[in-house]
Design a protein around this motif. Structure first.
Motif, PDB file in Angstrom:
ATOM      1  N   LEU A 149       0.836  -1.191   0.000  1.00 13.93           N
ATOM      2  CA  LEU A 149       0.000   0.000   0.000  1.00 13.93           C
ATOM      3  C   LEU A 149       0.869   1.238   0.000  1.00 13.93           C
ATOM      4  CD1 LEU A 149      -2.643  -0.779   2.753  1.00 13.93           C
ATOM      5  CD2 LEU A 149      -2.834  -1.099   0.284  1.00 13.93           C
ATOM      6  N   ALA A 150       0.593   2.129  -0.931  1.00 12.73           N
ATOM      7  CA  ALA A 150       1.327   3.398  -0.960  1.00 12.73           C
ATOM      8  C   ALA A 150       0.396   4.453  -1.555  1.00 12.73           C
ATOM      9  CB  ALA A 150       2.598   3.253  -1.783  1.00 12.73           C
ATOM     10  N   VAL A 151      -0.644   4.786  -0.772  1.00 15.33           N
ATOM     11  CA  VAL A 151      -1.655   5.704  -1.302  1.00 15.33           C
ATOM     12  C   VAL A 151      -1.288   7.163  -1.058  1.00 15.33           C
ATOM     13  CG1 VAL A 151      -3.500   4.002  -1.095  1.00 15.33           C
ATOM     14  CG2 VAL A 151      -3.078   5.594   0.800  1.00 15.33           C
ATOM     15  N   GLY A 152      -0.209   7.391  -0.298  1.00 10.29           N
ATOM     16  CA  GLY A 152       0.236   8.764  -0.088  1.00 10.29           C
ATOM     17  C   GLY A 152      -0.617   9.509   0.917  1.00 10.29           C
ATOM     18  N   ALA A 153      -0.400  10.813   0.957  1.00  9.49           N
ATOM     19  CA  ALA A 153      -1.156  11.683   1.866  1.00  9.49           C
ATOM     20  C   ALA A 153      -1.644  12.869   1.055  1.00  9.49           C
ATOM     21  CB  ALA A 153      -0.267  12.140   3.016  1.00  9.49           C
ATOM     22  N   HIS A 154      -2.908  12.810   0.655  1.00 18.16           N
ATOM     23  CA  HIS A 154      -3.429  13.812  -0.279  1.00 18.16           C
ATOM     24  C   HIS A 154      -4.523  14.688   0.311  1.00 18.16           C
ATOM     25  CE1 HIS A 154      -1.431  12.275  -3.977  1.00 18.16           C
ATOM     26  NE2 HIS A 154      -1.331  11.208  -3.210  1.00 18.16           N
ATOM     27  N   ILE A 155      -4.873  14.462   1.585  1.00 17.98           N
ATOM     28  CA  ILE A 155      -5.941  15.271   2.160  1.00 17.98           C
ATOM     29  C   ILE A 155      -5.320  16.445   2.896  1.00 17.98           C
ATOM     30  CG2 ILE A 155      -7.907  15.285   3.737  1.00 17.98           C
ATOM     31  CD1 ILE A 155      -8.065  12.240   3.342  1.00 17.98           C
ATOM     32  N   ALA A 156      -5.667  17.654   2.462  1.00 20.81           N
ATOM     33  CA  ALA A 156      -5.056  18.844   3.050  1.00 20.81           C
ATOM     34  C   ALA A 156      -5.513  19.030   4.488  1.00 20.81           C
ATOM     35  CB  ALA A 156      -5.414  20.070   2.219  1.00 20.81           C
ATOM     36  N   LYS A 157      -4.574  19.376   5.347  1.00 21.36           N
ATOM     37  CA  LYS A 157      -4.927  19.707   6.728  1.00 21.36           C
ATOM     38  C   LYS A 157      -5.554  21.092   6.748  1.00 21.36           C
ATOM     39  CE  LYS A 157      -1.741  17.064   9.549  1.00 21.36           C
ATOM     40  NZ  LYS A 157      -0.354  16.910   9.859  1.00 21.36           N
ATOM     41  N   GLY A 174     -14.836  35.811   6.348  1.00 17.19           N
ATOM     42  CA  GLY A 174     -16.098  36.296   5.803  1.00 17.19           C
ATOM     43  C   GLY A 174     -16.559  35.416   4.655  1.00 17.19           C
ATOM     44  N   GLU A 175     -17.803  35.586   4.234  1.00 19.08           N
ATOM     45  CA  GLU A 175     -18.387  34.702   3.223  1.00 19.08           C
ATOM     46  C   GLU A 175     -17.699  34.831   1.874  1.00 19.08           C
ATOM     47  OE1 GLU A 175     -22.623  35.047   2.936  1.00 19.08           O
ATOM     48  OE2 GLU A 175     -22.838  34.684   5.091  1.00 19.08           O
ATOM     49  N   ALA A 176     -17.267  36.045   1.555  1.00 22.87           N
ATOM     50  CA  ALA A 176     -16.671  36.248   0.232  1.00 22.87           C
ATOM     51  C   ALA A 176     -15.176  35.932   0.210  1.00 22.87           C
ATOM     52  CB  ALA A 176     -16.890  37.683  -0.230  1.00 22.87           C
ATOM     53  N   ALA A 177     -14.620  35.593   1.373  1.00 19.04           N
ATOM     54  CA  ALA A 177     -13.176  35.332   1.422  1.00 19.04           C
ATOM     55  C   ALA A 177     -12.836  34.104   0.599  1.00 19.04           C
ATOM     56  CB  ALA A 177     -12.744  35.127   2.874  1.00 19.04           C
ATOM     57  N   ARG A 178     -11.722  34.192  -0.131  1.00 20.76           N
ATOM     58  CA  ARG A 178     -11.320  33.072  -0.978  1.00 20.76           C
ATOM     59  C   ARG A 178     -10.177  32.319  -0.280  1.00 20.76           C
ATOM     60  NH1 ARG A 178     -11.844  30.680  -5.545  1.00 20.76           N
ATOM     61  NH2 ARG A 178     -10.066  30.028  -6.831  1.00 20.76           N
ATOM     62  N   MET A 179     -10.537  31.142   0.263  1.00 26.88           N
ATOM     63  CA  MET A 179      -9.555  30.344   0.967  1.00 26.88           C
ATOM     64  C   MET A 179      -9.423  28.973   0.296  1.00 26.88           C
ATOM     65  SD  MET A 179      -9.166  29.619   5.041  1.00 26.88           S
ATOM     66  CE  MET A 179     -10.321  30.863   5.499  1.00 26.88           C
ATOM     67  N   LEU A 180      -8.187  28.585  -0.050  1.00 24.63           N
ATOM     68  CA  LEU A 180      -7.970  27.311  -0.742  1.00 24.63           C
ATOM     69  C   LEU A 180      -6.918  26.497   0.014  1.00 24.63           C
ATOM     70  CD1 LEU A 180      -7.602  29.777  -3.154  1.00 24.63           C
ATOM     71  CD2 LEU A 180      -8.361  27.798  -4.459  1.00 24.63           C
ATOM     72  N   ASP A 181      -6.752  25.245  -0.397  1.00 22.40           N
ATOM     73  CA  ASP A 181      -5.656  24.491   0.204  1.00 22.40           C
ATOM     74  C   ASP A 181      -4.606  24.170  -0.856  1.00 22.40           C
ATOM     75  OD1 ASP A 181      -5.766  21.509  -0.667  1.00 22.40           O
ATOM     76  OD2 ASP A 181      -7.869  22.033  -0.256  1.00 22.40           O
ATOM     77  N   ALA A 182      -3.380  23.994  -0.401  1.00 19.99           N
ATOM     78  CA  ALA A 182      -2.236  23.845  -1.293  1.00 19.99           C
ATOM     79  C   ALA A 182      -2.367  22.626  -2.197  1.00 19.99           C
ATOM     80  CB  ALA A 182      -0.954  23.748  -0.468  1.00 19.99           C
ATOM     81  N   VAL A 183      -2.897  21.534  -1.644  1.00 26.79           N
ATOM     82  CA  VAL A 183      -2.973  20.297  -2.426  1.00 26.79           C
ATOM     83  C   VAL A 183      -3.867  20.496  -3.635  1.00 26.79           C
ATOM     84  CG1 VAL A 183      -3.585  17.862  -2.356  1.00 26.79           C
ATOM     85  CG2 VAL A 183      -2.566  18.937  -0.345  1.00 26.79           C
ATOM     86  N   ASP A 212      -2.963  14.847   5.283  1.00 24.61           N
ATOM     87  CA  ASP A 212      -3.331  13.610   5.981  1.00 24.61           C
ATOM     88  C   ASP A 212      -3.548  12.483   4.974  1.00 24.61           C
ATOM     89  OD1 ASP A 212      -3.285  14.614   8.596  1.00 24.61           O
ATOM     90  OD2 ASP A 212      -5.281  15.523   8.333  1.00 24.61           O
ATOM     91  N   VAL A 213      -3.561  11.271   5.527  1.00 22.75           N
ATOM     92  CA  VAL A 213      -3.718  10.082   4.688  1.00 22.75           C
ATOM     93  C   VAL A 213      -5.194   9.675   4.631  1.00 22.75           C
ATOM     94  CG1 VAL A 213      -2.976   7.687   4.380  1.00 22.75           C
ATOM     95  CG2 VAL A 213      -1.445   9.340   5.478  1.00 22.75           C
ATOM     96  N   ASP A 214      -5.656   9.303   3.462  1.00 23.85           N
ATOM     97  CA  ASP A 214      -6.995   8.738   3.309  1.00 23.85           C
ATOM     98  C   ASP A 214      -6.928   7.251   3.649  1.00 23.85           C
ATOM     99  OD1 ASP A 214      -9.419   7.787   2.585  1.00 23.85           O
ATOM    100  OD2 ASP A 214      -9.386   8.564   0.526  1.00 23.85           O
ATOM    101  N   LEU A 215      -7.423   6.905   4.831  1.00 21.92           N
ATOM    102  CA  LEU A 215      -7.266   5.527   5.313  1.00 21.92           C
ATOM    103  C   LEU A 215      -8.511   4.673   5.077  1.00 21.92           C
ATOM    104  CD1 LEU A 215      -5.526   6.437   8.674  1.00 21.92           C
ATOM    105  CD2 LEU A 215      -4.454   5.279   6.747  1.00 21.92           C
ATOM    106  N   SER A 216      -9.465   5.181   4.244  1.00 19.58           N
ATOM    107  CA  SER A 216     -10.749   4.495   4.124  1.00 19.58           C
ATOM    108  C   SER A 216     -10.637   3.068   3.596  1.00 19.58           C
ATOM    109  CB  SER A 216     -11.683   5.318   3.234  1.00 19.58           C
ATOM    110  OG  SER A 216     -11.091   5.473   1.952  1.00 19.58           O
ATOM    111  N   LEU A 217      -9.617   2.785   2.790  1.00  9.79           N
ATOM    112  CA  LEU A 217      -9.537   1.433   2.211  1.00  9.79           C
ATOM    113  C   LEU A 217      -9.117   0.393   3.240  1.00  9.79           C
ATOM    114  CD1 LEU A 217      -6.390   0.999  -0.054  1.00  9.79           C
ATOM    115  CD2 LEU A 217      -6.524   2.564   1.874  1.00  9.79           C
TER     116      LEU A 217
END
Lengths: 346, 542
Positions: free
Chosen positions: B214-222, B229-238, B357-362
């Protein structure tokens, strides 16, 4: 381009293509063309001085003799006769009836090697074999003291002999007595580390290479076991000349110098790098080339590895004598121009 | 008796005198471990492949390299080269540019179309690999070369994992990535894209595999809670970096603020510059010394005009694109503490680069697993708590670099191979390290490092062209020859030359040397004068 010029091209930082990892500092180098590797790197080298000789562990003279004679053998196409003075080299290589020499070799007396060699050369000429070349060899005792008259006569007559002196700076096989090549301050059996000026006198010394030059013979050189390529180049060059030639090779002696056998080459290297043993060539009485110092060191680095100088580090008076030794080294560097850029060599 | 006058004995050779009996210690040829090899997370035998490169035999060098690492062209671009930090030459002038030579060899292989040596005869076993990132590709490659059938299942639309969806193009051009992936597939590895494994148990059964990697990596942004505010534009790096792979590039605006201090934060800030941002500002709560990002990347980012606000945290983001930033100061223990000093920063968008973070669902239905700190725990053999299930890369405890991931893949492959055979892989004992004091550096010619040419700054900030270009043949050869060959004989003939007793036997090119103990007196000159520390003295026992 001759071999000398080719060697001086290496190694260079300015032309990356010509960078060869260790250049010509090591004995061989798989990255260099065969003709630029040393004689000693050759799988088929003569081994003129064979295994089984009785030299001490780490003997610089045994090493220097093989370096020099193997190079002379290659330069003369193996047409070589060696004449040996009495000394360590003779004693450890030929206890009757064994010999370590794999070339024609003759020993007569302590002081007459140069005269015997003159005779061998004359005999080859008379018998119509001028291609057979003659090398005479001895230690510093047999050369700078006892054989000095014969040596000067050989120079003065310009006899066709290459004389090689292996200088270990005292009479070693008889128990480390001082010779005229013993350096100032050194302790020997006859210059103990006692009294107001312990060790050998700080006299004016006796520089036989310079005396040889004063005879205006065609070729004089100094060499060291620490610089193999330079040593082989000088022996090879000497064999290109006829007439009297002289090479003076610095060979550390673990027994007499009180050094570790494993340090033989390191000590020879420090003698060169400190300026105490200048490497140069002279033609017809004039210095024609010098080998520059690569990384200059203080004479302390050289002295402190040898027990024969240990007393110099033990007293203020000794320190003053070290300062004198340093002054000698500095004067050598100045006089021979040992810190010039490599490119100016030759 | 027909001898001359006064001669009574035949002439003998001194070879009758076996001076070896004088010896109290003997020299031995050894192979010490070069510091570069020791530092390599992928376990490359760097000194060995440089040895071939030194003589200009680049194909032999490449083949020696890929024994351990199938991705040299990628490594030569994205590896943080701990080997160079450990390099003994660094104590002489500057470390050997190992990474740049590696890249040259990798590019040369792609350019000339060199293929891997064919796999070993089929073992009849099959291994499932989940994830086609560096770790999965590495494991698949090694297992395939050992003769196993391998199938990789990858959730994404293309292979490469974080190498494709995390590392920007200006650091790793995609044709290089594609070329090295294709070569692994050509070895006979089956690659299925666009399928997410939801239950590893079932997937193994369906593929008929008793072992899986298993080598699914860590693709979920912390995430961090930042009032906005509602109009603020916030994104994650991934998602920003992943978005760079598609046709619709992320809209970041003119003023971009990136929050975080890792390499990902730098990647995003530099990407923002290239997307046309006039201001690209990194906000990080500690100092430059404490920053987890590698210093040369910080340096490159600063050169490109990225600004960095040290010792700052983001308190909130207003509707008008106004960030409230609080100054911090380090306490005695080096932790940032708030000072109450507030300033504001204008931003069109805020990108959070706070780790993944790692997606551990599998793994939900797998018994015996231990999960700690959001990552899967594995033993020294890379096996999870469930027998036959191995894991590596970013989803297990690691430094999360491409090179570490490749190393995990190799290590896991060895253990999986042993596990399939019902044995255990035992790593051979490590040689003693060839430390600098073991060398005689006198013998090496002086030679400064060849610095790789950098893309002109103007082009760097406006295009996604590769920033650092490669060496050409001439300077790659020069750089390879700067190697000191620490701890491993490179046949310089020194021992053969410096022995006063001719007791070193030269065996010929490539065969090294051996000692003739009949005559060796044990003086040790060969040890002192060996440039690379490949000889040691040991006491005689009798």
């Amino acid at each position: 381009m001759n071999r000398h010029e080719k060697l001086m091209e290496l190694p260079t930082q300015r032309q990356p293509v010509k960078f060869y990892q260790t250049g010509t500092f090591t004995v061989g180098n798989r990255l260099l063309p065969e003709n630029l590797r040393s004689v000693q790197a050759d799988i088929g080298r003569t081994n003129s001085l064979n295994s089984g000789h009785r030299a001490c562990q780490g003997c610089g003279e045994a090493l220097g003799a093989r370096y020099a004679i193997d190079a002379a053998m290659r330069a003369t196409d193996n047409q070589l006769v060696a004449v040996n003075a009495t000394g360590c080299l003779e004693v450890f290589s030929t206890p009757y009836p064994e010999t370590s020499w794999q070339i024609p070799w003759i020993h007569s007396l302590f002081g007459n090697a140069a005269a015997v060699a003159s005779g061998v050369a004359a005999a080859q000429r008379v018998r119509g074999r001028p291609h057979v070349r003659v090398v005479a060899q001895g230690g510093d005792g047999g050369t700078t003291d006892i054989g000095f008259g014969c040596l000067s006569g050989m120079f003065e007559r310009n006899d066709d002999v290459l004389y090689i002196c292996y200088d270990n700076e005292a009479y070693m096989n008889t128990g480390v007595q001082r010779s005229s090549a013993t350096p100032p301050g050194a302790r020997t059996a006859t210059t103990p580390a006692l009294g107001r000026e312990p060790g050998n006198v700080s006299g004016t010394g006796k520089n036989v290479p310079l005396i040889a030059m004063a005879h205006r013979i065609p070729y004089v050189a100094t060499a060291s076991v620490a610089n193999l390529h330079d040593l082989e180049l000088k022996v090879t060059t000497a064999m290109e000349f006829h007439g009297a030639r002289y090479i003076h090779i610095h060979v550390p002696c673990p027994l007499g110098w009180g050094s570790l056998p494993a340090d033989t080459i390191r000590i020879a290297r420090l003698a060169v790098e400190s300026g105490l043993f200048p490497l140069f060539e002279a033609r017809d009485g004039h210095v024609s080339a010098r080998t520059p110092i690569r990384r200059k060191v203080a004479v302390d680095e050289y002295l402190k590895l040898q027990k024969r100088f240990a007393h110099l580090f033990a007293s203020p008076a000794g320190r003053e004598r070290i300062a004198l030794i340093q002054a000698t080294a500095d004067r050598n560097i100045e006089e021979f121009g040992l810190l010039e850029d490599e490119a100016t060599r030759g | 008796m027909d001898k001359p006058f006064a001669i009574t004995l035949d002439v003998g050779s001194s070879l009758a005198n076996k001076t070896g009996s004088w010896r109290a210690q003997r020299p031995l040829y050894v192979d010490r471990l070069p510091p570069c090899n020791n530092a390599c997370p992928a376990g490359e035998n760097i000194q060995h492949w440089l040895y071939h490169a030194e003589s200009g035999d680049y194909e032999a060098a490449w083949r020696a390299l890929v024994v351990d690492n199938p991705l040299p062209a990628i490594m030569g671009r994205v590896c943080y080269h701990p080997c160079e930090g450990a390099c003994n030459r660094g104590q002489l002038d500057a470390a050997v540019g190992i990474n740049s030579v590696e890249r040259f060899l990798g590019d040369e292989a792609l350019h000339r179309g060199w293929k891997f040596d064919p796999p070993a005869p089929s073992s009849g076993k099959k291994v499932l690999v989940v994830g086609a990132g560096p770790s999965g590709l590495s494991a698949a490659y090694h297992l395939r070369r050992m003769g196993h059938a391998v199938k990789i299942v990858e959730a994404g639309p293309m292979a490469g994992g974080m190498m494709r969806f995390g590392i920007p193009k200006y650091r790793l051009p995609r044709d290089v990535l594609d070329g090295e992936v294709a070569r692994i597939v050509d070895l006979g590895v089956e690659l299925e894209l666009g399928r997410k494994v939801s239950d590893i148990h079932k997937a193994m059964q369906a593929e008929g595999c008793t072992a899986a990697f298993l080598a699914v990596g860590a693709h979920i942004a912390k995430r961090a809670y930042i009032p906005a505010g509602e109009a603020a534009r916030m994104l994650d790096a991934v998602s920003v970096l992943r978005g760079m792979e598609g046709d619709d590039k992320p809209m970041l605006g003119r003023r971009v603020v990136v929050y975080g201090g890792g390499n990902t934060a730098l990647d995003v800030a530099r990407t923002a510059k290239r997307l046309g941002a006039t201001e690209s500002i990194i906000v990080y709560r500690r100092t430059r010394e404490k920053m987890p990002a590698h210093d040369f990347e910080v340096e490159e980012a600063l050169q490109e005009g990225v600004l960095i606000k040290w010792l700052s945290t983001i308190k909130n983001m207003g509707d008008e694109g106004t960030l409230t930033v609080e100054k911090m100061e380090l306490d005695d223990k080096g932790f940032p503490q708030p000072t109450g000093e507030i300033e504001t920063l204008a931003a069109d968008s805020l990108v959070l680069a706070l780790g993944q973070d790692v997606d551990l669902s599998l793994l939900e239905n797998v018994p015996g697993l231990e999960i700690k700190g959001g990552v899967v725990q594995v033993g020294a053999n890379m096996m999870t708590g469930f027998p036959g299930l191995f894991a590596g890369g970013d989803m297990v405890p690691s430094e999360r670099t491409v090179t570490v991931a490749v190393g995990h893949g190799k290590k896991a492959a060895r253990h999986i191979d042993a596990w399939l055979r019902g044995t255990a892989y035992v790593a051979p004992p490590k040689h003693e390290i060839a430390a600098f004091d073991k060398l005689n550096a006198w013998y090496y010619a002086d030679a400064p490092k060849t610095v790789r040419p950098m893309l002109d700054l103007a082009r760097r900030t406006s295009t996604f062209d590769e920033v650092v270009s490669g060496l050409n043949e001439t300077n790659a050869l020069f750089e390879a020859r700067r190697c000191l060959s620490c701890g491993n004989c490179f046949e310089c003939d020194n021992c053969y030359g410096v022995c006063p007793d001719n007791s070193v036997i030269k065996l010929g090119p490539g065969k090294r040397f051996e000692f003739n103990y009949d005559y060796c007196k044990g003086c040790g000159i060969c040890v002192s004068e060996c440039p690379c520390g490949a000889i040691m003295m040991v006491p005689e026992t009798n």
